[in-house]
Design an enzyme around this catalytic site. Structure first.
Site, PDB file in Angstrom:
ATOM      1  N   SER A   1     -13.586   7.060  -0.293  1.00 30.14           N
ATOM      2  CA  SER A   1     -13.151   5.835  -0.982  1.00 30.14           C
ATOM      3  C   SER A   1     -13.105   6.030  -2.488  1.00 30.14           C
ATOM      4  O   SER A   1     -12.493   5.224  -3.206  1.00 30.14           O
ATOM      5  CB  SER A   1     -14.083   4.674  -0.633  1.00 30.14           C
ATOM      6  OG  SER A   1     -15.445   5.033  -0.797  1.00 30.14           O
TER       7      SER A   1
ATOM      8  N   LYS B   1     -19.671  13.306   7.056  1.00 29.11           N
ATOM      9  CA  LYS B   1     -19.081  12.251   7.886  1.00 29.11           C
ATOM     10  C   LYS B   1     -17.618  12.570   8.118  1.00 29.11           C
ATOM     11  O   LYS B   1     -16.923  13.020   7.212  1.00 29.11           O
ATOM     12  CB  LYS B   1     -19.198  10.880   7.223  1.00 29.11           C
ATOM     13  CG  LYS B   1     -18.615   9.744   8.083  1.00 29.11           C
ATOM     14  CD  LYS B   1     -18.883   8.374   7.477  1.00 29.11           C
ATOM     15  CE  LYS B   1     -17.976   8.055   6.311  1.00 29.11           C
ATOM     16  NZ  LYS B   1     -16.538   7.957   6.717  1.00 29.11           N
TER      17      LYS B   1
ATOM     18  N   GLU C   1     -16.146   0.481  11.604  1.00 27.55           N
ATOM     19  CA  GLU C   1     -15.435  -0.222  10.534  1.00 27.55           C
ATOM     20  C   GLU C   1     -14.358  -1.142  11.097  1.00 27.55           C
ATOM     21  O   GLU C   1     -13.550  -0.736  11.935  1.00 27.55           O
ATOM     22  CB  GLU C   1     -14.797   0.772   9.556  1.00 27.55           C
ATOM     23  CG  GLU C   1     -14.093   0.071   8.400  1.00 27.55           C
ATOM     24  CD  GLU C   1     -13.732   0.994   7.247  1.00 27.55           C
ATOM     25  OE1 GLU C   1     -13.148   0.489   6.265  1.00 27.55           O
ATOM     26  OE2 GLU C   1     -14.037   2.194   7.310  1.00 27.55           O
TER      27      GLU C   1
END
Length: 281
Positions: A45, A112, A180
């Protein structure tokens, strides 16, 4: 002493909710670590909130390593997880190289990656090599061009697929999994069926823990505020006011003041300038 994946599992087993935040630099990581955040994600992000892209897709592995190094240097206790960015784990072999760099060069304690059933064999290979892996299913930002920005799992068939994804990621050896943009009811059902912690973002309160993006929760990113983000502070306004005050002080001559400056013995200054003046005559 750093928190370990075993500590995270024990938190889940005790029913203790697990907070995770993103961080992208040394200073932010220090603050999060002092606040007692057990999991810090150096998320891709950063492509949007730090580098100014409109998605995570342009982020490179070198970008991630650069920022993860800074976060690791800023922490003493938190377990630091580095995202593997888009197209850096298209095969188990490539994933091994990418994850190896994240641990060896950047100092992360885990990685991740996004995906479910199809990525499970890659997760298994990494875990077998001693690399801790956090999974990520539901809305997977690296696939935004394919699936769009929308909640995943509202229909029965989608929900069944997500449950299968979660189970596959768990059985592959992941120590935790991010859910998510998944309906709260489905996220809770998945959480109840797993042995490992689930970390929700836009997935309701039934997960084992929650993750928030640093810039969203602290009011530092004004381009877009997701519905699932809670703004705990408006730091952008505070910072802008401070910078405006600084600019005003410089313009009107009130900064720097005597307390911000060093002094010199007048005799030493006179001697220095006198010598210089004589040399230029």
């Amino acid at each position: 002493m750093r928190i370990t994946i075993r500590d995270i599992q024990q938190m889940r087993d005790r029913g203790e909710r697990i907070p995770m935040v993103t961080a992208y630099d040394y200073t932010s990581a220090q603050i999060a670590d002092r606040a007692g955040i057990p999991l810090i994600l150096v998320g891709d992000s950063l492509g949007m909130v730090v580098l100014g892209y409109n998605s995570t897709v342009p982020v490179t592995l070198d970008d991630m390593i650069h920022h993860t190094r800074a976060v690791v240097r800023g922490t003493q206790k938190a377990l630091v997880i580095g995202d593997l960015p888009f197209l850096t784990y298209t095969s188990p072999e490539q994933a091994m190289q990418s994850a190896g760099r994240m641990l060896q060069e950047a100092g992360a304690q885990a990685v991740k990656l996004e995906g479910g059933v199809h990525i499970a064999p890659t997760i298994a290979r990494l875990v077998q090599a001693g690399i801790p892996v956090m999974g990520h299913i539901g809305f997977t930002p690296q696939a935004v061009n394919q699936i769009g920005l929308r909640v995943q799992g509202r229909r029965a068939a989608e929900a069944q697929r997500l449950l299968a994804d979660a189970l596959a990621v768990q059985e592959a050896g992941a120590f935790a999994i991010v859910l998510e943009l998944v309906p709260a009811e489905l996220a809770q059902a998945i959480t109840e069926r797993l042995r490992i912690p689930t970390i929700g973002i836009g997935a309701g309160a039934g997960c084992s823990g929650q993750v928030q993006v640093w810039h969203d929760m602290l009011g530092l990113y004004s381009d877009f505020l997701p519905r699932h983000a809670k703004r705990y502070a408006d730091l952008a306004t505070i910072i802008a006011e401070a910078l405006s005050q600084y600019a005003s002080d410089v313009r009107n001559g009130t900064f720097p003041g005597p307390e911000h400056s060093s002094r010199m013995d007048p005799a030493e200054l006179a001697a220095a300038l006198g010598s210089q003046d004589q040399a230029t005559e």
